[in-house]
Structure formats: C-alpha cells, structure tokens
Design a protein around this motif. Structure first.
Motif, short mmCIF file in Angstrom:
data_model
loop_
_atom_site.label_atom_id
_atom_site.label_comp_id
_atom_site.label_asym_id
_atom_site.label_seq_id
_atom_site.Cartn_x
_atom_site.Cartn_y
_atom_site.Cartn_z
N ASP A 34 12.58 -16.85 2.68
CA ASP A 34 11.72 -15.82 3.62
C ASP A 34 12.27 -14.57 3.69
O ASP A 34 13.51 -14.50 4.19
N TYR A 35 11.54 -13.60 3.01
CA TYR A 35 12.29 -12.20 3.03
C TYR A 35 11.14 -11.26 3.56
O TYR A 35 9.96 -11.50 3.66
N LYS A 36 11.67 -10.04 3.91
CA LYS A 36 10.86 -8.94 4.06
C LYS A 36 11.38 -7.77 3.24
O LYS A 36 12.36 -7.20 3.28
N ASP A 37 10.16 -7.49 2.32
CA ASP A 37 10.42 -6.41 1.38
C ASP A 37 10.39 -5.32 1.70
O ASP A 37 10.73 -4.11 0.85
N SER A 38 9.93 -4.99 2.95
CA SER A 38 9.89 -3.46 3.46
C SER A 38 10.82 -3.56 4.73
O SER A 38 11.24 -4.19 5.40
N ASP A 227 14.60 3.24 -8.50
CA ASP A 227 13.60 4.42 -8.92
C ASP A 227 12.42 3.80 -9.73
O ASP A 227 11.56 4.74 -9.92
N SER A 228 12.35 2.54 -9.90
CA SER A 228 11.20 2.02 -10.92
C SER A 228 10.10 2.10 -9.92
O SER A 228 8.95 2.35 -10.69
N PHE A 229 10.15 2.10 -8.97
CA PHE A 229 8.75 2.33 -7.94
C PHE A 229 8.04 3.59 -8.23
O PHE A 229 7.00 3.71 -7.96
N LEU A 230 8.76 4.66 -8.70
CA LEU A 230 8.29 5.99 -9.06
C LEU A 230 7.81 6.11 -10.55
O LEU A 230 7.34 7.26 -10.73
N GLN A 231 8.03 5.35 -11.36
CA GLN A 231 7.97 5.60 -12.51
C GLN A 231 6.49 5.32 -13.40
O GLN A 231 6.40 5.34 -14.48
N VAL A 232 5.80 4.69 -12.34
CA VAL A 232 4.56 4.20 -12.76
C VAL A 232 3.44 5.36 -12.52
O VAL A 232 3.31 5.77 -11.38
N ARG A 251 0.70 7.56 -4.05
CA ARG A 251 1.07 7.44 -2.94
C ARG A 251 1.80 6.23 -2.45
O ARG A 251 2.76 6.21 -1.55
N ASN A 252 1.32 5.27 -2.69
CA ASN A 252 1.72 3.84 -2.39
C ASN A 252 2.88 3.50 -3.09
O ASN A 252 3.73 3.03 -2.57
N TYR A 257 8.96 3.08 -2.33
CA TYR A 257 10.30 3.65 -2.59
C TYR A 257 11.01 3.77 -1.33
O TYR A 257 12.20 3.49 -1.08
N ASP A 258 10.10 4.28 -0.32
CA ASP A 258 10.86 4.66 0.88
C ASP A 258 11.16 3.55 1.63
O ASP A 258 11.94 3.64 2.63
#
Length: 268
Positions: A34-38, A227-232, A251-252, A257-258
């Motif tokens: 059980d995890y929270k990815d945010s 950084d991979s979250f920003l590379q698409v 924006r998503n 990333y944040d």
C-alpha cells in the motif's frame, strides 16, 4: 595446459552470463504494497504486488507486473513492435510505479531500473543496521518480533518471523534474523505485507535479462528517475490532440514531478 585455461575462462564466462540473466530460487514469497505516490497530505493509497525469490545466499525482488511481463517476453508470448502506440497498448497493463529489479547478497545490493525507455543499473553497499525491539505482534498464527531502522531518509518498522530463517524482505530490506512479514515507514506512506510463502526450487531464467543496460552511480539514476516525469512532450506523442489538451498533459507532468514521493528520500 592451454586447453584447461580456455575451459576455465569459458566456464567463468558462462557463470557470469548466467548470473546476470537467471536466478536460482529455493523459496518464493509474495508481498503487497500500500503506497502513496504523491507527497500531498490527502494522497490516496494505491496497491501493488511483488515477488521475492530467495536462496540461502541471495534474493531477487521485483514487481509482479514486471515479473509477468518479462516472463511473457522471454517465452515470446508478447514482443515489442517498435510502434509506440501499439506497444503502449500491449505493455501498459504490466506497468508499475516501482519497476526496479533488486538483487541482494550479503555485501551488495544490485538494482536495474528502466528510465526514459532505457535501462540503468547501479549497486550499493548492503549496510543496513537494525535495532531489535522486545515487542511482538501476532501475524497469522505467529508472534513476530519488532525491529526498527532509519534508512533512505525514512524511519522504518519491521516485524519478522524468527521461525523462518531467511534474512530477507521486501524492497532492499534484509539482515534480520527471520523473514520480514510486515514493513512500513512511520508516516505509513509505504506498507508492505507478506501474503504468501512457498518452498519451491525454481530457476527464473529472465531475471535481469534486459539488453543494453548502462551502469551509473546511484545518485545519477535517482535524479534521472525524477527528471523522467518532465521528459515527455505530449505535442510530439499526440499528433491530433488540441493545444489545450497538450498544455494540460504537460502541466500534469510538472505536477507529478513536484509531488513525486519516492521510497527513498535520501541515498543512504
């Protein structure tokens, strides 16, 4: 004499190649997470499952989704076509927030992880230290003992079964005098639970069978993953989408990333 030397070299190479691509297991365990990815206060929990393969000298830990995908690819039940849309439809159901392949020996931890379409591996010293607590919790029919550690920037609580002499557990956690049955951080962002354990001798032939893996330092792999979250750039992926949809998707990506909430807040 020369033939013996050649034979020894060939034997060594076969062992090395085999060790990179297969894993001989005597026990198989399954864990839920059980995890929270945010990192937002109201973040909802998600659920994932993992497999842990073990013998008396090492362990191998992997997302169940990735394990199934790699198995199907190894036995040629599915394959990559090279077409991004087709491959996305085929492989999206096997996705995982935690796709690392984690191998553990007494002295080292070996990690292979996908980052932006490529594979990177790194290693770190297996130097985790636990404090055993004289507290017990009944899990199933067994009294499991408590242990605590500070690792990777979080405070962790574990309950291990002293009657199962396997000093492994989920993710990179190990070196307790018994199998880890439950593990969670004190903020309860990540909560692992053992749900099955079988004694089964099996060889996993597709462990770390990825091609063109690049070695890197852990700190580099850690930053590349974030950084991979920003590379698409969705304007390049979705040809026919309207501009506002593209802007919203980008924006998503920035939000992901944040709000990124990794298991490891620090490298050690």
């Amino acid at each position: 004499m020369e033939k013996k030397i050649v034979l020894l070299i060939l034997t060594f190479l076969i062992i090395v190649i085999k060790s990179q691509k297969s894993f001989s297991s005597e026990y198989v365990a399954g864990y839920t997470l059980d995890y929270k990815d945010s990192n937002l206060p109201n973040a909802k929990s998600e659920l994932a499952t993992f497999i842990l393969l073990m013998n008396d000298k090492e362990s191998y830990f992997k997302s169940m989704n990735v394990y199934v995908k790699d198995s199907l690819m190894y036995y040629k039940k599915i394959k990559e076509t090279g077409d991004p849309l087709t491959d996305f439809k085929s492989f999206s159901k096997f996705s995982s927030e935690y796709p690392e392949n984690i191998g553990i020996t007494a002295g080292k931890i070996y990690v292979t992880t996908p980052i932006s379409g490529a594979y990177v591996n790194y290693e770190e010293v297996n130097n985790i230290e636990w404090k055993l607590i004289n507290e017990f919790k009944k899990i199933g029919n067994v009294n499991c003992q408590k242990a605590i550690t500070n690792k990777y920037g979080r405070n962790w609580i574990a309950y291990f079964n002293p009657n199962i002499p396997l000093n492994y557990g989920p993710y990179k956690f190990n070196k307790l005098p018994g199998l880890i049955v439950e593990l969670y951080d004190d903020k309860d962002n990540f909560h692992y639970k053992l749900y099955k354990l079988k004694k089964r001798k099996v060889v996993c032939p597709f462990a770390n069978s990825y091609k063109n893996v690049k070695s890197a330092k852990k700190e580099k792999a850690y930053q590349w993953r974030k950084d991979s979250f920003l590379q698409v750039d969705y304007s390049e992926v979705l040809d026919n989408a309207d501009p506002e949809t593209i802007r919203q998707l980008n924006r998503n990506s920035r939000k992901l990333y944040d709000q990124y909430n990794p298991i490891e807040l620090s490298l050690e």
